[in-house]
Design a protein around this motif. Structure first.
Motif, PDB file in Angstrom:
ATOM      1  N   LEU A   1      77.432  69.799  53.086  1.00 50.37           N
ATOM      2  CA  LEU A   1      76.391  70.790  53.315  1.00 50.37           C
ATOM      3  C   LEU A   1      75.563  70.360  54.521  1.00 50.37           C
ATOM      4  CD1 LEU A   1      75.090  71.314  49.645  1.00 50.37           C
ATOM      5  CD2 LEU A   1      77.085  72.344  50.761  1.00 50.37           C
ATOM      6  N   ARG A   2      75.391  71.270  55.482  1.00 50.91           N
ATOM      7  CA  ARG A   2      74.601  70.985  56.680  1.00 50.91           C
ATOM      8  C   ARG A   2      73.471  71.995  56.782  1.00 50.91           C
ATOM      9  NH1 ARG A   2      77.310  67.717  60.408  1.00 50.91           N
ATOM     10  NH2 ARG A   2      75.241  67.561  61.344  1.00 50.91           N
ATOM     11  N   LEU A   3      72.267  71.516  57.071  1.00 47.25           N
ATOM     12  CA  LEU A   3      71.077  72.362  57.116  1.00 47.25           C
ATOM     13  C   LEU A   3      70.505  72.406  58.525  1.00 47.25           C
ATOM     14  CD1 LEU A   3      69.805  73.646  54.514  1.00 47.25           C
ATOM     15  CD2 LEU A   3      67.987  71.953  54.720  1.00 47.25           C
ATOM     16  N   VAL A   4      70.219  73.612  58.986  1.00 48.34           N
ATOM     17  CA  VAL A   4      69.497  73.817  60.246  1.00 48.34           C
ATOM     18  C   VAL A   4      68.197  74.541  59.911  1.00 48.34           C
ATOM     19  CG1 VAL A   4      69.456  75.139  62.400  1.00 48.34           C
ATOM     20  CG2 VAL A   4      71.490  73.810  61.790  1.00 48.34           C
ATOM     21  N   HIS A   5      67.064  73.980  60.333  1.00 46.39           N
ATOM     22  CA  HIS A   5      65.771  74.602  60.070  1.00 46.39           C
ATOM     23  C   HIS A   5      65.474  75.640  61.145  1.00 46.39           C
ATOM     24  CE1 HIS A   5      64.530  71.854  56.842  1.00 46.39           C
ATOM     25  NE2 HIS A   5      65.239  70.964  57.494  1.00 46.39           N
ATOM     26  N   THR A   6      65.142  76.844  60.698  1.00 42.10           N
ATOM     27  CA  THR A   6      64.826  77.920  61.640  1.00 42.10           C
ATOM     28  C   THR A   6      63.316  78.069  61.779  1.00 42.10           C
ATOM     29  OG1 THR A   6      64.990  79.567  59.859  1.00 42.10           O
ATOM     30  CG2 THR A   6      66.970  79.157  61.187  1.00 42.10           C
ATOM     31  N   LEU A   7      62.933  78.727  62.845  1.00 44.07           N
ATOM     32  CA  LEU A   7      61.523  78.869  63.197  1.00 44.07           C
ATOM     33  C   LEU A   7      60.778  79.746  62.187  1.00 44.07           C
ATOM     34  CD1 LEU A   7      59.225  78.497  65.313  1.00 44.07           C
ATOM     35  CD2 LEU A   7      60.116  80.561  66.434  1.00 44.07           C
ATOM     36  N   MET A   8      59.623  79.287  61.770  1.00 45.66           N
ATOM     37  CA  MET A   8      58.730  80.076  60.930  1.00 45.66           C
ATOM     38  C   MET A   8      57.383  80.144  61.652  1.00 45.66           C
ATOM     39  SD  MET A   8      57.387  79.380  57.026  1.00 45.66           S
ATOM     40  CE  MET A   8      58.974  79.609  56.222  1.00 45.66           C
ATOM     41  N   ARG A   9      57.161  81.254  62.343  1.00 46.49           N
ATOM     42  CA  ARG A   9      55.922  81.370  63.115  1.00 46.49           C
ATOM     43  C   ARG A   9      54.704  81.516  62.211  1.00 46.49           C
ATOM     44  NH1 ARG A   9      59.327  83.544  67.744  1.00 46.49           N
ATOM     45  NH2 ARG A   9      60.088  85.155  66.324  1.00 46.49           N
TER      46      ARG A   9
ATOM     47  N   PRO B   1      85.808  71.162  53.788  1.00 45.97           N
ATOM     48  CA  PRO B   1      84.962  72.247  54.280  1.00 45.97           C
ATOM     49  C   PRO B   1      83.523  71.793  54.528  1.00 45.97           C
ATOM     50  CG  PRO B   1      86.190  72.920  52.321  1.00 45.97           C
ATOM     51  CD  PRO B   1      86.349  71.446  52.454  1.00 45.97           C
ATOM     52  N   THR B   2      82.924  72.364  55.557  1.00 45.16           N
ATOM     53  CA  THR B   2      81.510  72.137  55.856  1.00 45.16           C
ATOM     54  C   THR B   2      80.787  73.471  55.796  1.00 45.16           C
ATOM     55  OG1 THR B   2      81.988  70.247  57.281  1.00 45.16           O
ATOM     56  CG2 THR B   2      79.849  71.303  57.560  1.00 45.16           C
ATOM     57  N   VAL B   3      79.752  73.538  54.989  1.00 51.66           N
ATOM     58  CA  VAL B   3      78.982  74.766  54.812  1.00 51.66           C
ATOM     59  C   VAL B   3      77.635  74.606  55.502  1.00 51.66           C
ATOM     60  CG1 VAL B   3      78.016  76.391  53.154  1.00 51.66           C
ATOM     61  CG2 VAL B   3      80.117  75.145  52.591  1.00 51.66           C
ATOM     62  N   GLY B   4      77.268  75.579  56.327  1.00 49.86           N
ATOM     63  CA  GLY B   4      76.014  75.526  57.062  1.00 49.86           C
ATOM     64  C   GLY B   4      74.976  76.477  56.498  1.00 49.86           C
ATOM     65  N   PHE B   5      73.732  76.041  56.511  1.00 50.43           N
ATOM     66  CA  PHE B   5      72.627  76.846  55.985  1.00 50.43           C
ATOM     67  C   PHE B   5      71.521  76.946  57.020  1.00 50.43           C
ATOM     68  CE2 PHE B   5      74.825  74.857  52.513  1.00 50.43           C
ATOM     69  CZ  PHE B   5      75.048  75.916  51.647  1.00 50.43           C
ATOM     70  N   LEU B   6      71.023  78.151  57.205  1.00 47.16           N
ATOM     71  CA  LEU B   6      69.832  78.383  58.016  1.00 47.16           C
ATOM     72  C   LEU B   6      68.655  78.437  57.052  1.00 47.16           C
ATOM     73  CD1 LEU B   6      71.209  81.210  60.335  1.00 47.16           C
ATOM     74  CD2 LEU B   6      71.088  78.756  60.807  1.00 47.16           C
ATOM     75  N   TYR B   7      67.767  77.464  57.168  1.00 48.32           N
ATOM     76  CA  TYR B   7      66.675  77.324  56.208  1.00 48.32           C
ATOM     77  C   TYR B   7      65.341  77.460  56.946  1.00 48.32           C
ATOM     78  CZ  TYR B   7      64.035  75.552  52.215  1.00 48.32           C
ATOM     79  OH  TYR B   7      63.158  75.436  51.156  1.00 48.32           O
ATOM     80  N   PRO B   8      64.479  78.389  56.505  1.00 47.91           N
ATOM     81  CA  PRO B   8      63.233  78.633  57.230  1.00 47.91           C
ATOM     82  C   PRO B   8      62.162  77.584  56.940  1.00 47.91           C
ATOM     83  CG  PRO B   8      63.364  80.080  55.329  1.00 47.91           C
ATOM     84  CD  PRO B   8      64.655  79.310  55.367  1.00 47.91           C
ATOM     85  N   GLY B   9      61.725  76.889  57.962  1.00 54.46           N
ATOM     86  CA  GLY B   9      60.634  75.936  57.796  1.00 54.46           C
ATOM     87  C   GLY B   9      61.004  74.761  56.919  1.00 54.46           C
ATOM     88  N   TYR B  10      59.991  74.265  56.189  1.00 56.64           N
ATOM     89  CA  TYR B  10      60.147  73.062  55.361  1.00 56.64           C
ATOM     90  C   TYR B  10      59.373  73.277  54.062  1.00 56.64           C
ATOM     91  CZ  TYR B  10      61.832  70.873  59.635  1.00 56.64           C
ATOM     92  OH  TYR B  10      62.550  70.590  60.771  1.00 56.64           O
ATOM     93  N   SER B  11      60.082  73.263  52.946  1.00 59.84           N
ATOM     94  CA  SER B  11      59.417  73.381  51.646  1.00 59.84           C
ATOM     95  C   SER B  11      60.264  72.762  50.551  1.00 59.84           C
ATOM     96  CB  SER B  11      59.080  74.846  51.325  1.00 59.84           C
ATOM     97  OG  SER B  11      60.193  75.681  51.569  1.00 59.84           O
ATOM     98  N   ALA B  12      61.468  73.329  50.281  1.00 59.58           N
ATOM     99  CA  ALA B  12      62.343  72.759  49.250  1.00 59.58           C
ATOM    100  C   ALA B  12      63.695  72.386  49.844  1.00 59.58           C
ATOM    101  CB  ALA B  12      62.520  73.740  48.104  1.00 59.58           C
TER     102      ALA B  12
END
Length: 253
Positions: free
Chosen positions: A30-38, A2-13
């Motif tokens: 585990l796969r991470l996609v960074h989402t936009l943080m205006r 299994p591959t689990v995807g995460f939408l993670y806002p910006g960059y911090s932890a």
């Protein structure tokens, strides 16, 4: 596998996720996609923008292209700020765009508490007081009693991400309450993956942190429900299978 995807806002932890991957082992990816943080701000208007359908839709479609088996919006404040029904609609939109079962960190907390049979909690939040209150209200909608609530008053995720392990251990311990069965630490911007065992040893009770429950929820939705060591009481308890009505509050399909 299994591959689990995460939408993670910006960059911090975001570096919590490789740590969690190592602790989980190689049978799940585990796969991470960074989402936009205006705007980086724990303020209601900014959080509504961070969790907006346009932002999450773009990220969810990227996860779909990666071929993930489940998707989690890995942002507590950017989900509970929409309220219970708004957060459900948010998850449904992510599910539709990603084409896989989906959830968010806010619902992951409630699902984890239900699975553990925990009904009374303390909140040790990094947020300003008004945002921490919204999390308590969200938990109340999920049938969870909040016996104590504290907020550190930190406005930006960037600052939260700089807190050292010793600081995290101290403030979580300080925000515990004798009537709480568990302590919740609700910010995915906070580094906690490397100190899950230390937190529970310090408090002598279950501690649930945002990145921890996000990964647990993603694994649950992907069908990886076996108990795992080294990730706290939650992972040691395994997870209900997707579709187990007594253990979930979000439509998985």
């Amino acid at each position: 596998m299994p591959t689990v995807g995460f939408l993670y806002p910006g960059y911090s932890a975001q570096d919590d996720y490789p740590i969690l991957q190592d602790l989980i082992g190689g049978d799940v990816t585990l796969r991470l996609v960074h989402t936009l943080m205006r705007e980086d701000a724990h303020r209601v208007d900014a959080l509504l923008d961070i969790g907006g359908s346009d932002v999450l839709g773009d990220g969810a479609r990227e996860l779909r292209a990666l071929g993930v088996d489940s998707a989690v919006w890995a942002c507590t404040s950017g989900s509970f700020v929409f309220g219970w029904e708004g957060a459900r609609r948010q998850v449904a939109d992510v599910r539709d765009a990603a084409g896989v079962p989906a959830s968010s960190t806010s619902f992951a907390f409630v699902n984890a508490l239900r699975h553990l049979g925990v009904g009374r909690v303390a909140i040790a939040a990094t947020y300003p007081a008004d945002v921490a209150l919204l999390f308590a209200d969200f938990l109340g909608e999920g049938g969870v009693e909040v016996v104590a609530r504290a907020g550190r008053g930190i406005v930006t995720a960037a600052e939260v991400g700089t807190l050292a392990a010793a600081e995290v251990l101290d403030f979580v311990a300080a925000d515990d309450h004798p009537d709480a069965e568990a302590v919740l630490v609700p910010d995915t911007a906070l580094h906690t993956a490397a100190i899950l065992a230390d937190l529970e040893a310090r408090l002598g009770k279950t501690v649930l942190t945002a990145n921890q429950v996000s990964v647990w929820e993603g694994l649950r939705l992907a069908g990886a429900t076996a108990p795992r060591d080294g990730l706290g009481a939650l992972f040691a308890a395994g997870a209900p299978a997707p579709g187990a009505e007594a253990d979930r509050v979000v439509v998985d399909g």
